[in-house]
Write an enzyme that holds these catalytic residues in place. Structure first.
Site, short mmCIF file in Angstrom:
data_model
loop_
_atom_site.label_atom_id
_atom_site.label_comp_id
_atom_site.label_asym_id
_atom_site.label_seq_id
_atom_site.Cartn_x
_atom_site.Cartn_y
_atom_site.Cartn_z
N ASP A 67 44.26 33.25 10.56
CA ASP A 67 45.15 32.53 11.06
C ASP A 67 45.90 31.81 9.40
OD1 ASP A 67 47.18 31.23 12.22
OD2 ASP A 67 45.86 29.61 13.03
N LYS A 103 48.37 30.37 7.04
CA LYS A 103 49.76 29.99 7.20
C LYS A 103 49.81 28.69 6.36
CE LYS A 103 49.10 28.04 11.68
NZ LYS A 103 49.61 27.97 13.02
N ASN A 129 47.92 25.61 7.42
CA ASN A 129 46.45 25.63 7.31
C ASN A 129 45.91 25.24 5.93
OD1 ASN A 129 46.44 25.42 10.15
ND2 ASN A 129 45.96 27.81 10.03
N ASP A 136 41.12 25.20 9.26
CA ASP A 136 41.42 26.04 10.57
C ASP A 136 40.84 27.14 10.74
OD1 ASP A 136 43.35 23.88 12.29
OD2 ASP A 136 43.99 23.87 10.31
N THR A 165 49.85 33.55 13.63
CA THR A 165 51.18 33.03 14.03
C THR A 165 52.30 34.44 13.79
OG1 THR A 165 50.63 30.89 13.43
CG2 THR A 165 52.85 31.45 13.34
#
Length: 261
Positions: A130, A132, A135, A148, A167
């Site tokens: 994840d 991104k 994060n 995260d 995402t």
């Protein structure tokens, strides 16, 4: 919220303010009632896989560019993760503050630290899944603090073709089309999207339907505004390579000509 405040007070923390909210929970700025130090406390509903994933990852990987975890408390309904406070916001905040225009040299400093954090994870068999802008946190000195880890996976866990994580904007074509995927190569793709967004001020594959996004990804179409160095462009194109086998490993990213200049 009053019941949550009471739980936190019972373990010695006073709630000061809300730091952020997301799909997996709420993060509060809290003060240790004994030594007055400040921490971030993430509160999530007790989804066991999410809590255990994050706890395992943050206890397993200790690195200056990864948020430190101090304690985890679980009640019948919630999990409270007490973590290092990163007071500089996240990379999306930074881009907005800088009018979506960062110099390539500044981006290189940030991105190299992020790559170091991801490498530390990959070296012990953990893929983040994840990655991104939101994060990637920053401390007051501008140092990266990757956070995260609730969707992370371990090398021995094989992901099935219907396990979508992360995402959409940062997802690789094999993930978006529901194929079985290599979680570590997904991280590399996501890093490519992050680097593009930092140097270009926009996302490479955005504002399209999923099918349009996948087609653009497979066509390997990445418009680059000027001026961006050829070494930086080459690295982004390598990381956002639709052919999984053609994507570099995290060590190869570390050793790229752009990061080694």
């Amino acid at each position: 919220m009053s019941s949550i405040k009471n739980v936190l007070r019972s373990i010695g923390y006073q709630v000061k303010s809300l730091l952020g909210e997301g799909s997996f929970g709420t993060v509060l700025l809290c003060e240790n009632m004994v030594d007055l130090s400040e921490v971030a406390i993430k509160i999530t509903e007790k989804v066991q896989s999410y809590v255990s994933n994050e706890t395992f990852a943050l206890k397993t990987v200790k690195h200056p560019n990864i948020v430190d975890i101090y304690a985890v408390l679980e009640t019948d309904k919630h999990a409270f993760t007490v973590m290092e406070l990163a007071e500089g916001g996240n990379l999306l905040d930074l881009l907005a503050q800088e009018s979506f225009s960062l110099s390539e040299e500044r981006v290189k400093v940030i991105f190299s630290q992020l790559v170091e954090a991801v490498n530390a994870c990959h070296q012990v068999g953990i893929a983040h899944r994840d990655l991104k802008l939101e994060n990637v946190l920053l401390d007051l000195d501008g140092n990266v603090k990757l956070s995260d880890f609730g969707l992370c996976t371990r090398q021995e866990q094989r992901e099935s073709s219907n396990t979508f994580c992360g995402t959409v904007t940062y997802s690789s074509p094999e993930v978006l089309t529901g194929e079985e995927y290599d979680a570590f190569k997904l991280d590399i793709w996501s890093l490519g999207v992050i680097l593009y967004s930092l140097v270009c001020g926009s996302f490479p594959f955005d504002d399209f339907s999923i099918s349009q996004m996948v087609q653009l990804q497979k066509d390997h179409i990445l418009p680059f505004p000027e001026p961006i160095s050829s070494e930086c462009k080459d690295l982004i194109l390598q990381m956002c390579q639709p052919d999984v086998a053609g994507r570099p490993s995290i060590r190869q990213v570390q050793n790229s000509s752009w990061l080694c200049q």
